[in-house]
Scaffold this motif. Structure first.
Motif, short mmCIF file in Angstrom:
data_model
loop_
_atom_site.label_atom_id
_atom_site.label_comp_id
_atom_site.label_asym_id
_atom_site.label_seq_id
_atom_site.Cartn_x
_atom_site.Cartn_y
_atom_site.Cartn_z
N CYS A 199 0.83 -1.21 0.00
CA CYS A 199 0.00 0.00 0.00
C CYS A 199 0.86 1.26 0.00
O CYS A 199 0.43 2.33 0.47
N VAL A 239 -8.53 -2.98 -1.88
CA VAL A 239 -7.57 -1.98 -1.44
C VAL A 239 -7.49 -0.82 -2.42
O VAL A 239 -7.29 0.33 -2.02
N ARG A 276 -5.69 3.27 3.56
CA ARG A 276 -4.53 2.44 3.22
C ARG A 276 -3.47 2.52 4.33
O ARG A 276 -2.82 1.54 4.66
#
Length: 250
Positions: A62, A78, A86
């Motif tokens: 991330c 995500v 995140r």
């Protein structure tokens, strides 16, 4: 929980692309990556420079967002999360180990390890106890007050690993974790990472260009030109079946 849900991968990438730049300067670093990672796996990601392996690692961590495609972590998309969401995912589920250790130079081992817990707002007492336990688990009990300048390269990397696991992450993302170490210290670090995988069930995804280090993993994923060229099990991982309960020397 149903059997079908139990078998879902911890991480699933589908059609992940990453494009940098525009026009004639455009570079497609990832070209439609599909990858499943199940809980408890130990995966080595390999490939030549520019193959996309580091971009894939940044996506998994991330630290970067894909240009297109789906990234699911425990079923959550995500790629649809905000920057803050995140960041919370990173703090809660991911631990990072880098080639250069990334320790604060004038800060003790204890304080370096406490740092992720400070970001999470944990109490001083909780931070202190968790950091001491993490340092002990990597063979550094008694070294809490030492700064990086007072530690060897192998010890610094163990502090970095303690910092990565102090939050009890589901996934440990290791980017060339032995790149700055000699052969003996590299093996110590790989034995430690394998121990964390086997004993604690931490999922490990490790980028490396060293075949000797990749040999510790149970699965080998090779990148070439932004694509996965091969994805296969390692039939004979280093240390498989060995005693993983022995602490490393300080």
């Amino acid at each position: 929980m149903s059997e079908a849900v139990d078998k879902l991968p911890l991480i699933r990438l589908r059609g992940i692309t990453k494009v940098y730049g525009e026009g004639q300067a455009q570079l497609m670093a990832l070209k439609g990556i599909d990858l499943d990672i199940h809980a408890g796996e130990f995966i080595a990601v390999m490939g030549p420079s520019g193959s996309g392996k580091s971009t894939a690692m940044n996506t998994l961590g991330c630290l970067d967002t894909p240009s297109a495609g789906e990234y699911l972590f425990q079923g959550v998309h995500v790629e649809r999360l905000s920057r803050d969401q995140r960041a919370r995912l990173r703090r809660r589920f991911l631990g990072f180990v880098f080639q250069g250790y990334n320790l604060l130079a004038r800060t003790s081992a204890q304080e370096n390890v406490e740092l992720p817990l400070l970001y999470r707002g944990e109490s001083a007492a909780m931070r202190r106890q968790a950091a001491q336990e993490a340092l002990a688990s990597v063979g550094l009990a008694g070294w809490e007050t030492h700064t990086p300048a007072e530690l060897s390269g192998g010890q610094q990397q163990r502090v970095a690993i303690a910092r990565a696991i102090v939050t009890q992450p589901a996934v440990l993302l290791a980017d060339e974790p032995t790149g700055n170490l000699d052969t003996a210290r590299s093996r110590e670090i790989m034995d430690l990472i394998r121990m964390l995988n086997v004993q604690r069930g931490i999922t490990v995804v490790m980028v490396t260009h060293e075949p000797d280090m990749a040999a510790y993993a149970r699965r080998l994923v090779r990148f070439v030109d932004g694509e996965i060229a091969s994805d296969e099990p390692n039939p004979h991982p280093v240390g498989e079946g060995a005693d993983t309960s022995v602490a490393l020397p300080a």
